[in-house]
Write a protein that holds these residues in place. Structure first.
Motif, PDB file in Angstrom:
ATOM      1  N   GLU A 181       0.839  -1.111  -0.075  1.00 32.96           N
ATOM      2  CA  GLU A 181       0.036   0.104  -0.122  1.00 32.96           C
ATOM      3  C   GLU A 181       0.751   1.216   0.141  1.00 32.96           C
ATOM      4  OE1 GLU A 181      -3.133   1.712   3.168  1.00 32.96           O
ATOM      5  OE2 GLU A 181      -3.621  -0.317   2.475  1.00 32.96           O
ATOM      6  N   GLU A 182       1.902   1.136   0.880  1.00 30.23           N
ATOM      7  CA  GLU A 182       2.739   2.319   0.891  1.00 30.23           C
ATOM      8  C   GLU A 182       3.161   2.819  -0.486  1.00 30.23           C
ATOM      9  OE1 GLU A 182       7.144   3.531   3.020  1.00 30.23           O
ATOM     10  OE2 GLU A 182       5.637   2.378   4.310  1.00 30.23           O
ATOM     11  N   ALA A 183       3.902   1.560  -1.191  1.00 31.52           N
ATOM     12  CA  ALA A 183       4.416   1.807  -2.380  1.00 31.52           C
ATOM     13  C   ALA A 183       3.417   2.406  -3.590  1.00 31.52           C
ATOM     14  CB  ALA A 183       4.918   0.616  -3.127  1.00 31.52           C
ATOM     15  N   GLN A 184       2.127   1.888  -3.234  1.00 32.10           N
ATOM     16  CA  GLN A 184       1.266   2.375  -4.296  1.00 32.10           C
ATOM     17  C   GLN A 184       0.841   3.907  -3.981  1.00 32.10           C
ATOM     18  OE1 GLN A 184      -0.427   1.362  -6.856  1.00 32.10           O
ATOM     19  NE2 GLN A 184      -0.277  -0.904  -6.791  1.00 32.10           N
ATOM     20  N   GLU A 185       0.816   4.188  -2.828  1.00 36.21           N
ATOM     21  CA  GLU A 185       0.478   5.573  -2.287  1.00 36.21           C
ATOM     22  C   GLU A 185       1.691   6.708  -2.904  1.00 36.21           C
ATOM     23  OE1 GLU A 185       0.971   9.210  -0.155  1.00 36.21           O
ATOM     24  OE2 GLU A 185       2.385   7.490   0.222  1.00 36.21           O
ATOM     25  N   LEU A 186       3.225   6.110  -2.957  1.00 31.95           N
ATOM     26  CA  LEU A 186       3.943   7.098  -3.000  1.00 31.95           C
ATOM     27  C   LEU A 186       3.877   7.204  -4.583  1.00 31.95           C
ATOM     28  CD1 LEU A 186       6.771   8.011  -2.510  1.00 31.95           C
ATOM     29  CD2 LEU A 186       7.735   5.896  -2.905  1.00 31.95           C
ATOM     30  N   THR A 217     -10.572  -6.582  -0.239  1.00 29.16           N
ATOM     31  CA  THR A 217     -10.501  -5.537   0.488  1.00 29.16           C
ATOM     32  C   THR A 217      -9.924  -4.003  -0.215  1.00 29.16           C
ATOM     33  OG1 THR A 217     -10.236  -4.299   2.744  1.00 29.16           O
ATOM     34  CG2 THR A 217      -8.513  -5.376   1.492  1.00 29.16           C
ATOM     35  N   ASP A 218     -10.375  -2.955   0.195  1.00 27.61           N
ATOM     36  CA  ASP A 218      -9.908  -1.683  -0.311  1.00 27.61           C
ATOM     37  C   ASP A 218      -8.402  -1.299   0.317  1.00 27.61           C
ATOM     38  OD1 ASP A 218     -11.948  -1.210  -2.166  1.00 27.61           O
ATOM     39  OD2 ASP A 218     -13.238   0.110  -0.897  1.00 27.61           O
ATOM     40  N   PRO A 219      -7.657  -0.647  -0.366  1.00 17.36           N
ATOM     41  CA  PRO A 219      -6.381  -0.057   0.221  1.00 17.36           C
ATOM     42  C   PRO A 219      -6.965   0.918   1.159  1.00 17.36           C
ATOM     43  CG  PRO A 219      -6.729   0.791  -1.946  1.00 17.36           C
ATOM     44  CD  PRO A 219      -7.784  -0.098  -1.810  1.00 17.36           C
ATOM     45  N   GLY A 220      -5.864   1.713   2.033  1.00 16.26           N
ATOM     46  CA  GLY A 220      -6.199   2.327   3.330  1.00 16.26           C
ATOM     47  C   GLY A 220      -6.667   3.663   2.480  1.00 16.26           C
ATOM     48  N   GLN A 221      -6.725   4.766   3.567  1.00 12.11           N
ATOM     49  CA  GLN A 221      -7.173   6.225   3.341  1.00 12.11           C
ATOM     50  C   GLN A 221      -6.033   6.662   2.465  1.00 12.11           C
ATOM     51  OE1 GLN A 221     -10.383   6.350   3.963  1.00 12.11           O
ATOM     52  NE2 GLN A 221     -10.344   8.387   2.460  1.00 12.11           N
ATOM     53  N   ALA A 222      -4.935   6.404   2.691  1.00  9.42           N
ATOM     54  CA  ALA A 222      -3.603   7.093   2.105  1.00  9.42           C
ATOM     55  C   ALA A 222      -3.848   6.981   0.520  1.00  9.42           C
ATOM     56  CB  ALA A 222      -2.499   6.598   2.593  1.00  9.42           C
ATOM     57  N   VAL A 223      -4.254   5.846  -0.067  1.00 15.34           N
ATOM     58  CA  VAL A 223      -4.377   5.691  -1.277  1.00 15.34           C
ATOM     59  C   VAL A 223      -5.528   6.359  -1.766  1.00 15.34           C
ATOM     60  CG1 VAL A 223      -4.801   3.827  -3.275  1.00 15.34           C
ATOM     61  CG2 VAL A 223      -2.973   3.573  -1.434  1.00 15.34           C
TER      62      VAL A 223
END
Length: 225
Positions: A181-186, A217-223
């Protein structure tokens, strides 16, 4: 190329000395031996190495000696390999890609030609299961180090306003770990920082679809923000 001797074990292994590519050793076991000697903290005994890599040979210790002679020939007279315990000593200034990746800065890691490629790429050692287990663990460790370097590079480029390079590095992180998820948000943030809102939205939608399909599930709010 940095240093008088350069050892590349990520991707297709090779050694360069004085700007020239050295003749490769015969067989895969010499490369396996070199990789092990360069990553172990202490000098292993001849008996341990013979069991690890040559237990399938008629004479494991003799097979080890032959492969050590192959390494000596490839590395040249400036490098020394002691007999027992087996310790490899390289000349000052020697470059070793796996060490540059794991002990250097992200800037140094980006200079590694085989960044993101496997240790001893394409090689398998079914006749040496203990070594195969070690190799799998090392490949995972080095892959994680490469990912971390690319993440740091993407963040650093974002901080300096170089969104285009940030996107380049973040894409490689996402390709390696699409469910991170962190990579996607980046990557989404890098697209947005460069003013490409369409690409940012497309990446967000792609991420949501991937997480729903693979994780339910959906990714987190950061995404999603």
């Amino acid at each position: 190329m940095p240093g008088p001797l350069a050892i590349h074990l990520l991707g297709q292994p090779h050694v360069i000395s004085g700007g020239d590519r050295r003749p490769a050793p015969r067989g895969r076991k010499a490369w396996a031996l070199l990789a092990y000697l360069l990553t172990t903290a202490s000098a292993p005994s001849r008996e341990w190495l013979a069991e690890l890599l040559f237990s399938d040979a008629d004479d494991p210790l003799n097979a080890l000696s032959w492969n050590l002679s192959q390494l000596r020939r490839m590395l040249g007279p400036e490098a020394t390999i002691s007999g027992g315990p087996v310790a490899l000593r390289l000349p000052p200034g020697a470059f070793i890609d796996i060490r540059a990746l794991t002990t250097g800065t992200w800037v140094q890691a980006l200079g590694v030609p085989g960044l993101g490629r496997d240790l001893l790429e394409g090689m398998a050692f079914a006749s040496s299961p203990a070594f195969e287990t070690w190799l799998l663990a090392e490949r995972r460790r080095l892959a994680a180090a490469a990912e971390n370097a690319l993440r740091e590079a993407a963040r650093a480029k974002l901080a300096t306003g170089d969104a285009a390079r940030a996107v380049e590095f973040a894409i490689r992180v996402v390709a390696a770990s699409p469910l991170d998820e962190e990579a996607q948000e980046l990557l989404i943030r890098a697209y947005a920082a460069g003013g490409d809102r369409t690409a940012a939205q497309r990446q967000r939608d792609s991420c949501v679809a991937l997480f729903r399909r693979e994780l339910g599930t959906d990714p987190g709010q950061a995404v999603l923000d």
